[in-house]
Design an enzyme around this catalytic site. Structure first.
Site, PDB file in Angstrom:
ATOM      1  N   GLY A 257      -4.039  -3.615  26.987  1.00 20.98           N
ATOM      2  CA  GLY A 257      -4.624  -3.022  25.790  1.00 20.98           C
ATOM      3  C   GLY A 257      -5.769  -3.852  25.235  1.00 20.98           C
ATOM      4  O   GLY A 257      -6.871  -3.359  25.015  1.00 20.98           O
ATOM      5  N   ALA A 258      -5.504  -5.135  25.013  1.00 23.19           N
ATOM      6  CA  ALA A 258      -6.505  -6.003  24.404  1.00 23.19           C
ATOM      7  C   ALA A 258      -6.048  -7.445  24.517  1.00 23.19           C
ATOM      8  O   ALA A 258      -4.903  -7.705  24.897  1.00 23.19           O
ATOM      9  CB  ALA A 258      -6.704  -5.641  22.938  1.00 23.19           C
ATOM     10  N   GLU A 260      -6.386 -11.503  22.668  1.00 24.43           N
ATOM     11  CA  GLU A 260      -6.690 -12.222  21.424  1.00 24.43           C
ATOM     12  C   GLU A 260      -7.487 -13.510  21.604  1.00 24.43           C
ATOM     13  O   GLU A 260      -7.349 -14.435  20.789  1.00 24.43           O
ATOM     14  CB  GLU A 260      -5.365 -12.557  20.726  1.00 24.43           C
ATOM     15  CG  GLU A 260      -4.495 -13.619  21.440  1.00 24.43           C
ATOM     16  CD  GLU A 260      -3.433 -13.068  22.369  1.00 24.43           C
ATOM     17  OE1 GLU A 260      -3.570 -11.917  22.828  1.00 24.43           O
ATOM     18  OE2 GLU A 260      -2.458 -13.797  22.654  1.00 24.43           O
ATOM     19  N   ASN A 261      -8.332 -13.636  22.619  1.00 21.78           N
ATOM     20  CA  ASN A 261      -9.122 -14.859  22.821  1.00 21.78           C
ATOM     21  C   ASN A 261      -9.695 -15.352  21.493  1.00 21.78           C
ATOM     22  O   ASN A 261     -10.210 -14.564  20.707  1.00 21.78           O
ATOM     23  CB  ASN A 261     -10.278 -14.570  23.776  1.00 21.78           C
ATOM     24  CG  ASN A 261      -9.844 -13.741  24.948  1.00 21.78           C
ATOM     25  OD1 ASN A 261      -9.029 -14.179  25.738  1.00 21.78           O
ATOM     26  ND2 ASN A 261     -10.348 -12.517  25.044  1.00 21.78           N
ATOM     27  N   HIS A 293      -3.075  -6.287  15.574  1.00 21.55           N
ATOM     28  CA  HIS A 293      -2.268  -7.139  16.452  1.00 21.55           C
ATOM     29  C   HIS A 293      -3.096  -8.316  16.972  1.00 21.55           C
ATOM     30  O   HIS A 293      -2.693  -9.474  16.851  1.00 21.55           O
ATOM     31  CB  HIS A 293      -1.724  -6.289  17.605  1.00 21.55           C
ATOM     32  CG  HIS A 293      -0.901  -7.049  18.591  1.00 21.55           C
ATOM     33  ND1 HIS A 293       0.473  -7.094  18.524  1.00 21.55           N
ATOM     34  CD2 HIS A 293      -1.250  -7.796  19.669  1.00 21.55           C
ATOM     35  CE1 HIS A 293       0.925  -7.844  19.514  1.00 21.55           C
ATOM     36  NE2 HIS A 293      -0.097  -8.279  20.233  1.00 21.55           N
ATOM     37  N   GLU A 294      -4.236  -8.010  17.529  1.00 25.80           N
ATOM     38  CA  GLU A 294      -5.050  -9.085  18.117  1.00 25.80           C
ATOM     39  C   GLU A 294      -5.553 -10.022  17.027  1.00 25.80           C
ATOM     40  O   GLU A 294      -5.592 -11.234  17.207  1.00 25.80           O
ATOM     41  CB  GLU A 294      -6.223  -8.516  18.925  1.00 25.80           C
ATOM     42  CG  GLU A 294      -5.826  -7.528  20.028  1.00 25.80           C
ATOM     43  CD  GLU A 294      -4.723  -7.991  20.939  1.00 25.80           C
ATOM     44  OE1 GLU A 294      -4.581  -9.209  21.160  1.00 25.80           O
ATOM     45  OE2 GLU A 294      -3.957  -7.135  21.442  1.00 25.80           O
ATOM     46  N   GLU A 316       4.359 -12.862  20.939  1.00 21.88           N
ATOM     47  CA  GLU A 316       4.255 -11.406  21.038  1.00 21.88           C
ATOM     48  C   GLU A 316       5.248 -10.679  20.132  1.00 21.88           C
ATOM     49  O   GLU A 316       4.896  -9.726  19.451  1.00 21.88           O
ATOM     50  CB  GLU A 316       4.394 -10.945  22.496  1.00 21.88           C
ATOM     51  CG  GLU A 316       3.263 -11.442  23.411  1.00 21.88           C
ATOM     52  CD  GLU A 316       1.866 -11.056  22.938  1.00 21.88           C
ATOM     53  OE1 GLU A 316       1.736 -10.184  22.049  1.00 21.88           O
ATOM     54  OE2 GLU A 316       0.883 -11.652  23.436  1.00 21.88           O
TER      55      GLU A 316
END
Ligand code: ARG
Ligand code: ZN
Length: 851
Positions: A257-258, A260-261, A293-294, A316
């Protein structure tokens, strides 16, 4: 045969031999030959006394040079990394430089540095950084990074704050020590949708969402969601953003989905881009949740990360819990909870009840990418919800404050997490910890007894065996109950009972026999087993003050009925039909809630429930009876549906807010029912009039469900043929809503469509994933569904093992079905297992599913 890939064990954890004090990277980008120069400032780790070899991870790298303190050294290089013997390392600190060459263009696995339609991007979680340069690629090694990018492209991005840029180059510096899995780089011809944000303490932050030219007008909702997330995290958790810029990039080719860098989130474009014409209400809600979320990971994941990948739920589970709270605050807590539980049951209970069951904190894995599961994420969030229920709002707030102060800048464990709760609240969580270490969904049986003065509820918990865990102890299960009197008044408001033993009773004074409402708000991720009459269910659907249990009563009524239709040939009667009719037309209720109450139980859910009750599910029969159920409901509600549809029409322009979305959801549910009695007339008209994707797709599905909609499909393709995200819907919905006997043929035909770009994960999921989700189509008695999915997994595996492995979970439910189907699935699993060169990813999944 190649070597059996080795499992990694939690028990073998050791700190890294060295510390990385600083990382400087230079990228000279070129599609087939990118140079990566790395300078690592290293020193011995006092936590690992003695002199040690230096071992760095590295895969698929062409090594050009290695230097220590400027002098070439001869490192031992193998397929997974490089070793420099201790004798060759200076005492104390030293600088190690490496130069490697990589080929992003040929990287079809989409892990490490790869290309997506001319743009460079990275995905490093969990272990992708080792495909970029030699490095201790483990989350407990945290370091500040400085990055220089050289490429003839207008936009060059990395983590942290910009240091400088010029024609063909840019430099970035991330002051916050981070593990390599949070590294990111993006380079391409992109445009930004920008905004500003000022944090509570006054830091000005530049926000940018980077997309391809032409997509800028689809970023507003994601930006709005980001700003609301940033504010919410300040207000609710006291967490502020900590850099001068926050960048988000939308990428079309993405495995998940994505991501979080730090300071540079990379998203699957599907979870960023939205406009009323191209995105449905569900898309808008998902974008809001994933952006949040990210963003929330910046504290729960980045500032405090995981010591090792066994602790994945630490970031998570907590971050999912936080994004669920956020969505509830933005929308409706009741509706959000129901949707989350539907998802949990559909994905996590399914996983927990099959051969892939694993604890929220596993203790071994072969390929960590196979553990980004519903158990780690969604059950991980449920476990935190239970903790919060047990210690209360205030206790939770104190524990979280302690977590952030005590562990900021660290790589932590589940033990650390539980300890902050123990220290902040004085509660002993030794037994509670079993939720993290033991797999399986507890089953809780309930009996009631009323003796004229008091009312007793007796609970018994059973913790089923799961792979590798035959026996387990009693869990701490918070059970929220309320009691109603026969008039529907609440005589006991919600009270949390703590079940800690195998069997336990709780007594309440009661002069009249109450009606219990048990497991309110779905207070624990368990299966509740209790014999309840249809009358009592209908009573709770009408009177329960807890919105989750109100909905649950209707759902249970429907499931009991469907089970009886499937097993005894029962027919829908007034107990269910009238109860649903009352809710559907109850103007005092939220339309979104009414839409959820109208939703029929899913076929996969039904198969699982029948199996748990000792009945072998027949997918074709479940499909047919569920259809009959929908038709009966349509006949019962039919005359009132046009009025409802009319009343719910939204005047004025589209808005994506929860109120408007709820009204559309109910309207579409009504249209879908009406289609069963009017041959699709109303749905066709609604489709023609639709000015937004929610109604366009809603009406189209209503038509497909009654065997119509072919013309509309053609028109859809003509209109949206050039839009990748929208066309994913077109592919998916024809398969998902195909008749079970045609699902495989429809899928096969679509795999021959010129736009079936199967190397693109979104497109692959839209086609092969949609077939796996068509329960009766995938489990067709011919075995053709199994064969087609296995064929495509085998085809994808050599290119993109991660996505192939993830999608293989389609097969995880085989033990539920009859001997014929079991045999056919086993044959497909055996065929995959025997495929030459099968990836470690898919290999592990297939082996676990075969048992
Ligand atoms: N950390 C990301 C998220 O949940 C998911 C990354 C998953 N990556 C993977 N290779 N499995 O936000
Ligand atoms: Zn996450």
């Amino acid at each position: 045969m190649t070597d059996q890939p080795r499992a990694v064990h939690l028990a073998d954890y050791q700190p890294y031999t060295h510390r990385v004090e600083h990382v400087a990277l230079t990228f000279r980008l070129a599609p087939r030959a990118t140079r990566v120069l790395a300078a690592l400032r290293l020193s011995p780790n006092p936590g690992r006394p003695g002199r040690h070899d230096l071992r760095l991870d590295g895969e698929q790298l062409r090594l050009i040079a290695v230097r220590i303190e400027g002098r070439e050294v001869a490192a031992r290089v193998d397929a997974t990394g490089m070793t420099i013997p201790a004798e060759m390392l200076p005492e104390g600190g030293f600088t190690l430089e490496t130069e490697v060459e990589i080929a992003p263009e040929g990287n079809t696995a989409l892990e490490g540095l790869y290309m997506s339609r001319g743009m460079y991007c990275t995905q490093c979680e969990a272990e992708g950084f080792r495909k970029i340069t030699y490095y201790p690629d483990r989350p407990d090694v945290m370091a500040p990074f400085r990055v220089r990018i050289e490429a003839d492209l207008p936009v060059l991005l990395s983590n942290g704050n910009p240091l400088g840029q010029g024609p063909g180059w840019a430099e970035w510096e991330d002051p916050w020590p981070k593990p390599a899995y949070l590294f990111a780089l993006v380079a391409g011809d992109l445009v930004a949708h920008s905004a500003d944000f000022t944090t509570a303490s006054g830091r000005a932050v530049a926000l940018n969402i980077w997309v391809r030219a032409g997509d800028q007008d689809r970023c507003a909702y994601a930006m709005d969601s980001l700003i609301r997330s940033m504010r919410w995290d300040e207000e609710v958790y006291g967490r502020e953003y900590d850099l001068d810029v926050f960048n988000i990039v939308a990428v079309d080719d993405f495995n998940m989905g994505a991501m979080e860098n730090k300071g540079l989130n990379i998203f699957n474009s599907k979870y960023v881009l939205a406009s009323p014409e191209t995105a449905t209400d569900d898309d808008f809600a998902r974008i809001e949740a994933i952006i949040a979320h990210e963003y929330f990971h910046n504290w729960t994941g980045n500032r405090i990360t995981c010591r090792d990948w066994f602790q994945l739920c630490l970031k998570e589970g907590l971050t999912v819990f936080r994004d669920q709270q956020f969505s509830g605050d933005m929308r409706s807590h009741a509706v959000k909870r129901i949707e989350d539980v539907l998802m949990l049951r559909a994905r996590q209970f399914r996983e927990d009840g099959g051969p892939l069951a694993h604890p929220v904190r596993p203790d071994s894995y072969v390929e960590i990418n196979n553990f980004y599961t519903a158990t780690i994420y969604e059950k991980g969030a449920e476990v935190i919800g239970m903790l919060k229920r047990l210690v209360g709002e205030e206790g939770y707030a104190r524990a979280l404050d302690l977590y952030f102060t005590r562990h900021d800048g660290e790589a932590a464990t589940i033990e650390d997490w539980l300890r902050v709760f123990e220290d902040a609240t004085g509660r002993d969580l030794a037994q509670f910890k079993r939720w993290y270490t033991e797999a399986g969904t507890p089953r809780v049986k309930v009996w009631e007894e009323w003796d004229g003065e008091s009312y007793t509820l007796t609970f018994e918990q059973e913790n089923p065996a799961t792979p590798g865990q035959p026996e387990k102890g009693a869990k701490v299960i918070p059970i929220a109950v309320g009691l109603l009197n026969p008039n529907g008044d609440e005589v006991l408001p919600t009270t949390v009972l703590e079940l800690t033993q195998d069997r336990q009773s709780f007594r309440f004074p009661a002069a009249a026999r109450p009606v219990p409402s048990i497991l309110r708000g779905f207070s624990a991720p368990v299966v509740l087993e209790r014999d309840v009459s249809p009358e009592e269910r209908a009573f709770l659907l009408a009177h329960d003050t807890d919105p989750f249990n109100k909905w649950e009563a209707g759902r249970a009524l429907a499931k009991d009925l469907l089970a009886r239709m499937v097993t005894e040939g029962a027919a829908p009667g007034p107990d269910w039909l009238d109860a649903i009719a009352r809710v559907t037309f109850d103007e005092g209720l939220d339309p979104a809630f009414r839409a959820l109450a109208l939703r029929l139980p899913g076929e996969d859910d039904m198969a699982s429930t029948l199996h748990a009750g000792g009945i072998t599910p027949d997918p074709a029969r479940i499909w047919a009876e569920r259809r009959r159920m929908g038709e009966a409901l349509a006949r019962r509600l039919g005359p009132q549906l046009p009025g409802l549809i009319e009343a719910l029409a939204e005047p004025g322009p589209f808005t994506p807010d929860a109120r408007a979305a709820g009204r559309r959801a109910l309207r579409i549910a009504a249209l879908a029912l009406l289609a069963r009695v009017d041959g699709g007339r109303a749905a066709r008209a609604a489709h023609a009039a639709a000015d937004n994707m929610t109604e366009e797709v809603g009406a189209l599905i209503a038509l497909l469900e009654v065997g119509a909609g072919q013309e509309e499909l053609v028109a859809f393709e003509a209109r949206w043929g050039r839009d990748r995200n929208v066309m994913d819907k077109w592919f998916a919905l024809q398969i998902a809503h195909a008749h079970p006997d045609q699902a495989v043929a429809v899928t096969e035909a679509l795999t021959r469509h010129p736009d079936f770009d199967w190397k693109n994960p979104n497109r692959f999921r839209s086609v092969i994933g949609a077939l796996s989700a068509n329960h009766a189509g995938f489990h067709h008695g011919s075995g053709a569904g199994y064969r087609l999915v296995a064929d495509w997994l085998l085809r994808l595996d050599p290119l993109n093992p991660q996505t192939a492995a993830r999608m293989s979970t389609a097969f995880e439910t085989w033990p539920r079905y009859d001997a014929d189907r079991q045999g056919m699935v086993q044959a497909e699993l055996a065929r995959m297992a025997a495929a030459p060169g099968l990836s470690r990813d898919l290999g592990e999944m297939v082996a676990r599913m075969r048992g």
